[in-house]
Write a protein that holds these residues in place. Structure first.
Motif, PDB file in Angstrom:
ATOM      1  N   HIS A 134      38.092  32.505  37.719  1.00 15.09           N
ATOM      2  CA  HIS A 134      37.368  33.746  37.411  1.00 15.09           C
ATOM      3  C   HIS A 134      36.925  34.455  38.693  1.00 15.09           C
ATOM      4  CE1 HIS A 134      37.519  33.234  33.129  1.00 15.09           C
ATOM      5  NE2 HIS A 134      37.046  32.003  33.237  1.00 15.09           N
ATOM      6  N   ALA A 135      36.509  33.684  39.690  1.00 14.01           N
ATOM      7  CA  ALA A 135      36.058  34.273  40.957  1.00 14.01           C
ATOM      8  C   ALA A 135      37.199  34.921  41.732  1.00 14.01           C
ATOM      9  CB  ALA A 135      35.387  33.206  41.823  1.00 14.01           C
ATOM     10  N   ARG A 191      48.712  44.441  38.644  1.00 13.51           N
ATOM     11  CA  ARG A 191      47.347  44.204  38.140  1.00 13.51           C
ATOM     12  C   ARG A 191      47.350  43.978  36.634  1.00 13.51           C
ATOM     13  NH1 ARG A 191      44.115  46.561  35.192  1.00 13.51           N
ATOM     14  NH2 ARG A 191      45.269  48.508  35.216  1.00 13.51           N
ATOM     15  N   ARG A 192      48.113  44.787  35.907  1.00 17.19           N
ATOM     16  CA  ARG A 192      48.181  44.629  34.449  1.00 17.19           C
ATOM     17  C   ARG A 192      48.790  43.272  34.077  1.00 17.19           C
ATOM     18  NH1 ARG A 192      49.977  49.906  34.871  1.00 17.19           N
ATOM     19  NH2 ARG A 192      52.079  49.290  34.276  1.00 17.19           N
ATOM     20  N   ASP A 247      45.278  36.355  33.377  1.00 17.52           N
ATOM     21  CA  ASP A 247      43.857  36.029  33.366  1.00 17.52           C
ATOM     22  C   ASP A 247      43.345  35.882  31.928  1.00 17.52           C
ATOM     23  OD1 ASP A 247      41.465  35.903  35.318  1.00 17.52           O
ATOM     24  OD2 ASP A 247      40.755  37.317  33.800  1.00 17.52           O
ATOM     25  N   MET A 248      43.750  36.790  31.073  1.00 20.88           N
ATOM     26  CA  MET A 248      43.302  36.728  29.678  1.00 20.88           C
ATOM     27  C   MET A 248      43.890  35.513  28.952  1.00 20.88           C
ATOM     28  SD  MET A 248      41.087  39.083  29.055  1.00 20.88           S
ATOM     29  CE  MET A 248      40.475  38.499  30.637  1.00 20.88           C
ATOM     30  N   ALA A 275      52.760  34.420  30.224  1.00 18.63           N
ATOM     31  CA  ALA A 275      52.087  35.346  31.145  1.00 18.63           C
ATOM     32  C   ALA A 275      52.464  35.042  32.597  1.00 18.63           C
ATOM     33  CB  ALA A 275      50.573  35.274  30.961  1.00 18.63           C
ATOM     34  N   VAL A 276      52.605  33.763  32.925  1.00 16.31           N
ATOM     35  CA  VAL A 276      53.047  33.381  34.275  1.00 16.31           C
ATOM     36  C   VAL A 276      54.420  33.980  34.537  1.00 16.31           C
ATOM     37  CG1 VAL A 276      53.863  31.428  35.678  1.00 16.31           C
ATOM     38  CG2 VAL A 276      51.670  31.268  34.474  1.00 16.31           C
TER      39      VAL A 276
END
Length: 179
Positions: free
Chosen positions: A92-93, A121-122, A128-129, A156-157
């Protein structure tokens, strides 16, 4: 024409010649200074772009690595929430520096690189989600090995690879690093 008149005329011609030469020199120096300022500006912009592109690539790799670490701990049979806590906090950081780096790229441009950074970024946001959903479900259930969420994470990866590569290609193009 007497000698005095000739001297005055000669002095006037000399003065005009000196003034004209000085004017040409001043104009030449002004042009050279403008050109040097333009060269300096271009060099500063190139350096800013190199720094921004490098930060974007580096921080995207840090986000990926942090999520890989959490995913690895979630996959361990019998792992606990305590074992997931630090890697989750790291994952998260890692987002904030990456998000900042993308914003920096959008400022220094050019537009085609900014667009590529936004696509990255998207894709990283989807990663991330997916990782967040997996971690939250693991915390709720007390079990890290959740195959459906692991599969979503892996999709997602895979989905971030093309935008990552496209960003690097755009950055090389903007920096004229293509051979």
């Amino acid at each position: 024409m007497d000698a005095g008149t000739a001297a005055v005329i000669g002095a006037a011609i000399g003065t005009l010649g000196g003034f004209g030469g000085g004017l040409v020199t001043a104009m030449s120096q002004g042009s050279q200074q403008r050109r040097q300022r333009q060269i300096d500006r271009e060099l500063r912009l190139e350096e800013a772009r190199r720094d921004a592109y490098g930060a974007c690539i580096s921080t995207s790799k840090q986000v990926s690595a942090a999520w890989w670490k959490l995913a690895a701990s979630l996959r361990v049979e019998g792992s606990t929430e305590e074992q997931w806590r630090e890697p989750a906090a790291d994952a998260h950081a890692a987002w904030a520096p990456f998000s900042s780096a993308v914003a920096e790229v959008t400022v220094v441009g050019p537009a085609f690189v900014a667009d590529a950074a936004d696509a990255l970024r998207r894709a990283m946001y989807r990663l991330d989600m997916a990782g967040t959903a997996w971690h939250e479900a693991a915390r709720r259930t007390g079990v890290g090995r959740l195959e459906d969420l692991d599969a979503r994470y892996m999709r997602a990866v895979e989905a971030k690879r093309a935008p990552g590569s496209a960003f690097q290609t755009a950055a090389r193009r903007a920096l004229q690093a293509e051979s």
